[in-house]
Write an enzyme that holds these catalytic residues in place. Structure first.
Site, short mmCIF file in Angstrom:
data_model
loop_
_atom_site.label_atom_id
_atom_site.label_comp_id
_atom_site.label_asym_id
_atom_site.label_seq_id
_atom_site.Cartn_x
_atom_site.Cartn_y
_atom_site.Cartn_z
N HIS A 1 19.00 0.10 -1.70
CA HIS A 1 19.06 1.20 -0.74
C HIS A 1 20.24 0.97 0.21
CE1 HIS A 1 14.92 1.05 -2.21
NE2 HIS A 1 14.79 2.32 -1.87
N HIS B 1 12.93 -1.22 2.89
CA HIS B 1 13.86 -0.88 1.80
C HIS B 1 15.31 -1.17 2.20
CE1 HIS B 1 13.11 2.72 4.28
NE2 HIS B 1 14.40 2.98 4.11
N LEU C 1 5.53 1.35 3.56
CA LEU C 1 5.91 1.89 4.86
C LEU C 1 4.73 1.94 5.83
CD1 LEU C 1 8.37 4.66 3.67
CD2 LEU C 1 8.92 2.52 4.81
N ASN D 1 17.36 9.63 10.85
CA ASN D 1 18.53 10.04 10.07
C ASN D 1 18.32 11.35 9.31
OD1 ASN D 1 17.03 9.40 7.76
ND2 ASN D 1 17.99 7.39 7.51
N HIS E 1 20.20 7.20 -0.44
CA HIS E 1 19.04 6.45 0.04
C HIS E 1 18.62 5.34 -0.90
CE1 HIS E 1 15.12 5.58 1.81
NE2 HIS E 1 14.63 5.65 0.59
N ARG F 1 -25.37 -11.26 8.11
CA ARG F 1 -24.52 -10.84 9.24
C ARG F 1 -25.01 -11.48 10.54
NH1 ARG F 1 -26.02 -4.78 11.43
NH2 ARG F 1 -28.28 -4.90 11.17
N GLU G 1 -9.30 1.02 10.60
CA GLU G 1 -9.41 -0.12 9.68
C GLU G 1 -8.07 -0.53 9.09
OE1 GLU G 1 -13.33 2.11 9.62
OE2 GLU G 1 -11.22 2.67 9.36
N HIS H 1 -22.89 -5.10 5.47
CA HIS H 1 -23.46 -3.96 4.75
C HIS H 1 -22.91 -3.94 3.32
CE1 HIS H 1 -24.21 -3.16 8.93
NE2 HIS H 1 -24.93 -2.07 8.67
N ASP I 1 -28.06 5.11 4.63
CA ASP I 1 -26.77 5.78 4.81
C ASP I 1 -26.26 6.43 3.52
OD1 ASP I 1 -26.37 5.53 7.51
OD2 ASP I 1 -25.29 3.64 7.38
N HIS J 1 -21.68 5.20 1.92
CA HIS J 1 -21.58 3.95 2.66
C HIS J 1 -22.06 2.74 1.88
CE1 HIS J 1 -20.60 6.54 5.93
NE2 HIS J 1 -20.59 5.58 6.83
#
Length: 671
Positions: free
Chosen positions: A29, A69, A119, A188, A264, A359, A413, A463, A471, A475
């Site tokens: 690139h 890149h 990215l 750009n 690019h 847990r 997350e 879980h 749930d 889930h």
């Protein structure tokens, strides 16, 4: 040659090296590297503190090329400033066993702080870096002795800002008022498919101001003084992260490909490289050429920065004299040398305690050892009450209390995973993040990058199966454990009870060769009686004989997590019918595969071909261990909404179902 001419020569050297490397590789690139050359020049010659001879100087400024890149830009400036990156390395761009890979890779190239390319990842990693600096400063800086005051600089692209992870991380950084974070946005107007106008027309600065960032615009990337002034202004803003929008022109200097998407992601072509060099006042016949004046310029710039490290070393020596305990603590943690005897505080759970959700066991374990690990830092994605991952004797990490060990990541997350990776790359810290196991779907890119970099990031997932109950399907993870097992260098541990959970945490702290995921139950499960084996510390081997048959075993029952109890109960029932079964607890495939052949065969002798795996997840992959004569008890569909106990019964996770399959297997074997 005046100063302006000399700096222009330096910048054009970066541009021509970038063009030549991409052209020789016939891949890469070039356009972005050419347009961003002035930013790299200003950062490395006027702004950042670093030392090529000591790339891990603790108080160095961090640089992240989130727009990975454009890595040839970074490789070029690293070479020019004297890092261990030769001209031959530049010529070897994107080739086999090269130090100059197609995107920046941590551990591979000196001076690369983090692996970027997908990215948005680098953008979020930088927030982790910034949190790490604030956390270290809060613990170790003393009056007159600011030993950690470095900043994190990054270059991000339109593509970085389009990815959702940048909004997640940017929002959190603004909330936390991370004034040590300075991002330069390469505006750009070009993407692979054309101009940004076809997809990306938002007011980026307004967006980031709404996050709580300080924003500025530099209208011309080639105005070096304006660039420097904008960065200096950003550095002076202590209670906001900064975004500097810099107007750039992709493939600057190219007569025919300037400001086009064609520049690019592909080499310019030999004729265009020659034309561009001529346009920049360069000899078209010279390839990989660096004028002596350029080397001399950067050598002098580096010498000034080495003087800063020398002064810092003097400061740290003085600090050691006044704050010896803190200095020793930091140095030990930075070398991953932890307080002796911390393992002695691992809780021991007794069978008479009844059922304990792993847990809940994890919470007790984490807090028992946290007192030994003042640089343990992490949190949950708005689920700390459910994942049980709060350090109870510490406050929240927030503006005004950057020493708190508990980060409230919010419902982010993806960013959480990348921030944890950035924190892990902060020397000394032990970083973790937690959420429901189902939401690893939102974290897979960060888990993969942690694996690529072999980071010691710790992830706690609760879980863990249909056993979570009401749930419902959305889930209830079924394919997730097997999916996680497919990620190279990621160690997954699904402990079978509270004591295995304690040793899962021990392994996670001691493991130095990649990330660890600990997968825990919501529901209570019995504490195992270990009188028939060496004990739960055997978890470190990945799989072990939990309870052998009273006579020569005729089959093997293999289980992980909450299903270990089913194997033990089934073994007892089968023994009453004259069928002798071995029970193997297998919390971690990855740890088991690290054992030598003799150990693996001692657990799974070749002559015992009748095997049953029991795991509340998809059965894909289990035939590696149960062989073609075995049976995999699992769930190859989605769950339902109902109480967890009812679901386990309906989907066949019962002692009677295990016994039924064992008896059928015994009959086919003529046992």
């Amino acid at each position: 040659m005046n100063q302006h001419e000399l700096e222009t020569l330096c910048i054009n050297t970066i541009r021509t090296l970038s063009m030549d490397a991409v052209q020789k590789a016939n891949s890469g690139h070039p356009g972005t590297a050419m347009s961003l050359a002035p930013i790299a020049h200003v950062l490395w010659s006027r702004i950042m503190n670093y030392n090529p001879d000591d790339p891990h100087w603790p108080n160095r400024d961090r640089f992240i090329l989130s727009a990975g890149h454009a890595c040839i830009l970074q490789y070029s400036i690293l070479h020019l400033t004297g890092y261990d990156l030769s001209m031959d390395d530049l010529k070897d761009f994107r080739q086999w066993e090269s130090k100059t890979a197609g995107h920046p890779e941590y551990h591979l190239t000196p001076g690369i702080e983090v692996t970027t390319g997908p990215l948005g990842q680098g953008f979020a990693n930088g927030v982790g870096f910034a949190i790490g600096q604030k956390f270290l400063a809060a613990r170790y800086n003393q009056e007159g002795k600011d030993i950690f005051n470095y900043k994190t600089y990054a270059i991000c692209s339109d593509g970085d800002l389009m990815e959702g992870i940048s909004s997640e991380a940017g929002s959190l950084a603004g909330h936390l008022k991370l004034g040590n974070l300075i991002y330069l946005y390469d505006d750009n107007n070009i993407t692979i498919d054309g101009t940004t106008s076809i997809t990306f027309t938002e007011d980026v600065e307004a967006r980031f101001r709404s996050f709580g960032w300080h924003t500025q615009t530099v209208e011309d990337v080639n105005d070096l003084d304006a660039l420097e002034q904008a960065i200096r202004t950003a550095e002076a803003v202590e209670d906001q992260p900064s975004l500097i929008r810099v107007k750039t022109i992709i493939a600057y200097g190219s007569p025919n490909k300037i400001n086009t998407s064609g520049a690019h992601g592909a080499p310019l072509g030999g004729d265009e490289v020659a034309a561009t060099k001529k346009n920049l006042g360069w000899d078209p016949e010279k390839h990989f050429y660096v004028p002596d004046e350029v080397y001399d310029f950067y050598k002098k710039a580096v010498e000034k920065r080495q003087e800063k490290e020398d002064k810092w070393n003097e400061l740290f020596q003085s600090y050691k004299g006044e704050h010896a305990d803190l200095a020793e603590e930091y140095l030990n943690f930075a070398k991953e040398q932890y307080p002796s005897g911390w393992q002695d505080d691992l809780p021991v759970f007794k069978p008479e305690e009844g059922s304990v959700a792993t847990r809940n066991a994890g919470k007790k374990v984490m807090n028992a050892i946290a007192k030994h690990f003042p640089l343990l830092i992490g949190g949950a994605a708005d689920l700390v009450e459910s994942t049980k991952t709060e350090v109870e004797d510490s406050g929240s990490f927030e503006h005004g209390n950057y020493g708190g060990q508990n980060i409230h990541f919010g419902i982010r997350e993806h960013a959480m995973g990348a921030i944890v990776n950035g924190l892990t790359l902060t020397e000394g810290t032990i970083a973790y993040g937690s959420t429901f196991f189902i939401f690893t779907d939102y974290m897979r890119p960060t888990l993969r990058l942690a694996g690529i970099m072999k980071l010691r990031s710790i992830f706690i997932y609760t879980h863990d199966s249909i056993g979570l109950g009401e749930d419902g399907t959305t889930h209830q993870p079924v394919e997730h454990l097997m999916s996680m097992r497919a990620i190279p260098n990621l160690v997954n541990i699904r402990p079978g009870d509270a004591n295995e959970t304690a040793h899962a945490w021990r392994v996670a702290i001691e493991h130095k060769d990649g990330p660890v995921a600990i997968v825990l139950t919501r529901q209570g499960i019995p504490v195992i009686n270990y009188e028939h084996c060496e004990g739960p510390q055997s978890l470190e081997k990945g799989a072990y004989i939990l309870k052998d048959a009273d006579d020569a075993p005729q089959m093997i029952l293999i289980a992980s997590g909450s299903e270990v109890q089913l194997a033990l109960q089934a073994q007892e029932k089968l023994a009453g019918e004259g069928i002798h079964a071995r029970v193997v607890s297998m919390p971690s495939w990855e740890l088991f595969e690290k054992q030598d052949v003799s150990y693996r065969e001692s657990v799974f002798p070749k002559e015992i071909r009748k095997r049953i795996s029991i795991e509340a997840g998809v059965t894909l992959g289990w035939h590696k261990y149960i062989t073609d004569e075995g049976v995999a008890i699992g769930i190859d569909t989605y769950g339902e909404s109902a109480p967890g106990k009812k679901l386990m019964e309906e989907f066949g996770f019962t002692v009677d179902n295990v016994v039924k399959h064992a008896k059928q297997l015994a009959e086919t074997a003529n046992v």
